[in-house]
Design an enzyme around this catalytic site. Structure first.
Site, short mmCIF file in Angstrom:
data_model
loop_
_atom_site.label_atom_id
_atom_site.label_comp_id
_atom_site.label_asym_id
_atom_site.label_seq_id
_atom_site.Cartn_x
_atom_site.Cartn_y
_atom_site.Cartn_z
N LYS A 170 0.85 -1.18 0.00
CA LYS A 170 0.00 0.00 0.00
C LYS A 170 0.88 1.24 0.00
O LYS A 170 1.34 1.71 1.05
CB LYS A 170 -0.92 0.04 1.22
N GLY A 203 -4.87 5.26 4.54
CA GLY A 203 -4.33 4.49 5.65
C GLY A 203 -5.39 4.01 6.63
O GLY A 203 -5.34 2.88 7.11
N GLY A 207 -4.88 0.65 5.06
CA GLY A 207 -3.79 0.34 5.98
C GLY A 207 -4.28 -0.39 7.21
O GLY A 207 -3.65 -1.34 7.69
N GLU A 245 9.68 2.00 10.50
CA GLU A 245 10.68 3.05 10.27
C GLU A 245 9.89 4.34 10.28
O GLU A 245 9.15 4.64 9.34
CB GLU A 245 11.41 2.82 8.95
N CYS A 279 12.66 12.00 6.80
CA CYS A 279 12.55 11.60 8.21
C CYS A 279 13.87 11.73 8.96
O CYS A 279 13.88 11.97 10.17
CB CYS A 279 12.01 10.18 8.31
N GLU A 378 8.35 16.51 14.99
CA GLU A 378 8.80 16.47 13.60
C GLU A 378 7.92 17.39 12.76
O GLU A 378 6.71 17.20 12.69
CB GLU A 378 8.73 15.03 13.06
#
Length: 481
Positions: A170, A203, A207, A245, A279, A378
């Site tokens: 996906k 998602g 997901g 990750e 990232c 982030e």
């Protein structure tokens, strides 16, 4: 205008059953650019069923057969590089030079490394009378994001293929162009029917259905920490392996004695590559307090020299991927100002002369504290925070004062000093005294804490799709009669 109206399930391009269309918008012009027909949970069930049926044949393929598939992949990938570059530029609006020099070449390197690793990898180990065999884990759900859409897909798809797993992939619904090209390449490899499946969907539905599906043996996700947590929760009921990750807030530690002109310039430029949508970007530069004015002068000059513009302009920075991401970054910039951080360069809004497109002014903050949102969270945009330290101990403490642990960078007067500090930084990958874009595709890549678990790249990526099985009494101590 281009629409994506098919999934790849059980060896065929099919129309998803969901029927809901997601409009696409060009990040450069903000004009409509087509639509994506989204897959549904029912499509997930079909794809997982196909992958489950294919796993017996896929897992039984010999090493040489898997190498043939990978070599075929390498050749097809090389043939489609121009198409992949055009796809990445179309969906991200990134500079063409970035697509041609990084976004597309790097995945090709990972394919070649996977071939080299598979040629030499030892799947069997005899320990006394026990055989320990590493076998493909099974049906794998792969969830990948939009920011480095080809590279982050390849680092999952390729080791899964090398291991002998069947997959349901996906990709992000915001990166359909590159997913289409990769899907076409995989369709030509000659894999067992159902071994590769591709679903474009959101998602929360696709997901979630993939993560919770009882016939999926492993989920491997690259994405935000929030998405990784959601996947882990959904996967828990079936006790499947989860490989994550996730996000980062990587420190770039500059110690007294480092070459400021070199490391500050490289740090600023590397932070802003891909419009900060990386990232592992070094989003926190930690510098000697006594040299802050020198650092800010260099950083400001670099940031002001960075050109922002459309892909064909040759600019260093392109837009962000969509309106939601642009709004998110603007909110962080406003938050930094409200909390008292000093804007050294940049700030809210678009760069001068750009009245449309999801462009952000390259922004640098100083006078930040460790509790500010712009330091803790982030941002995923071209926003750099500069912190100051009073010496090595303070620098290490600031670097590790984060919930993340994906990457770190350290620059010192000597390599020996950089080594001493590097081993104290709590990150999955640490770059010492080099250009910011140092890369070893054989080295493990992955994070600690809220940056995830597990490792990708090289043999480490292959092992993330293998399961160890012990056969006791397999090897007799003496020759059998």
């Amino acid at each position: 205008m281009r629409s994506f109206e098919h999934c790849y399930i059980d060896g065929e391009w099919v129309t998803p059953t969901g029927g809901r269309a997601l409009p696409r918008t060009c990040p450069v012009s903000e004009a409509p650019s087509g639509q994506v027909l989204l897959a549904s949970a029912a499509d997930v069930d079909r794809a997982v069923g196909a992958a489950r049926r294919a796993f017996a044949e896929m897992s039984g393929a010999s090493r040489e057969q898997r190498l043939q598939w990978l070599r075929r992949l390498s050749a097809l990938y090389a043939e489609r590089k121009a198409d992949l570059c055009a796809a990445v530029v179309a969906e991200l609006g990134c500079p063409m030079w970035l697509a041609e020099q990084a976004q597309v070449p790097l995945p090709g390197t990972h394919i070649d490394v996977a071939i080299d690793v598979l040629e030499r990898y030892e799947f069997d180990l005899i320990h006394g009378s026990t055989l320990i065999r590493k076998q493909p884990i099974g049906v794998c759900g792969l969830i990948t994001p939009w920011n480095w859409p080809v590279s982050l897909a390849i680092t999952k798809l390729v080791p899964a293929l090398a291991a002998g797993c069947s997959v349901v992939w996906k990709p992000s619904e915001f990166a359909p162009c590159s997913a289409q090209v990769l899907g076409e390449i995989w369709a030509e490899l000659g894999l067992p029917k159902g071994a590769f499946n591709l679903l474009l969907g959101e998602g929360r539905e696709v997901g979630g259905a993939l993560s919770s599906h009882p016939d999926v043996d492993q989920i491997s996700i690259t994405g935000s920490t929030r998405a990784g947590v959601d996947v882990a929760r959904q996967a828990a009921a079936s006790v499947k392996r989860v490989h994550q990750e996730l996000g980062g807030k990587s420190p770039n530690v500059v110690l007294d004695g480092a070459d400021l002109a070199k490391v500050v310039e490289s740090g600023v430029r590397y932070m802003f590559i891909n419009s900060g949508q990386t990232c592992s970007a070094p989003s926190r530069m930690i510098v000697p307090r006594a040299r802050l004015d020198e650092v800010l002068a260099i950083a400001m000059a670099v940031a002001e020299s960075i050109e922002v513009g459309p892909p064909e302009s040759g600019a260093f920075l392109g837009p962000l991927v969509n309106a939601a991401q642009w709004g998110r970054v603007q909110d962080y910039i406003a938050s930094g100002i409200a909390e008292g951080a000093r804007v050294v360069v940049g700030g809210p809004g678009r760069p001068e002369g750009l009245t449309q497109g999801y462009y952000v002014r390259p922004t640098i903050f100083a006078d930040v504290t460790s509790q500010m949102r712009i330091v803790r969270e982030e941002i995923f945009g071209p926003v750099l925070c500069i912190q100051t330290h009073e010496g090595v101990e303070d620098a290490v403490a600031l670097a590790n004062d984060t919930p993340y642990g994906l990457a770190a960078f350290v620059h010192a007067a000597s390599l020996s000093e950089a080594r001493e500090v590097a081993v104290r930084l709590q990150a999955g990958q640490v770059c010492l005294n080099g250009d910011m874009d140092l890369l070893d595709p054989y080295a493990p890549f992955g994070g600690r804490r809220q940056s995830g678990n597990g490792r990708e790249w090289g043999a480490f990526g292959l092992e993330s799709f293998l399961e160890e099985v012990a056969y006791l009494g397999y090897q007799p101590d003496t020759a059998e009669a």
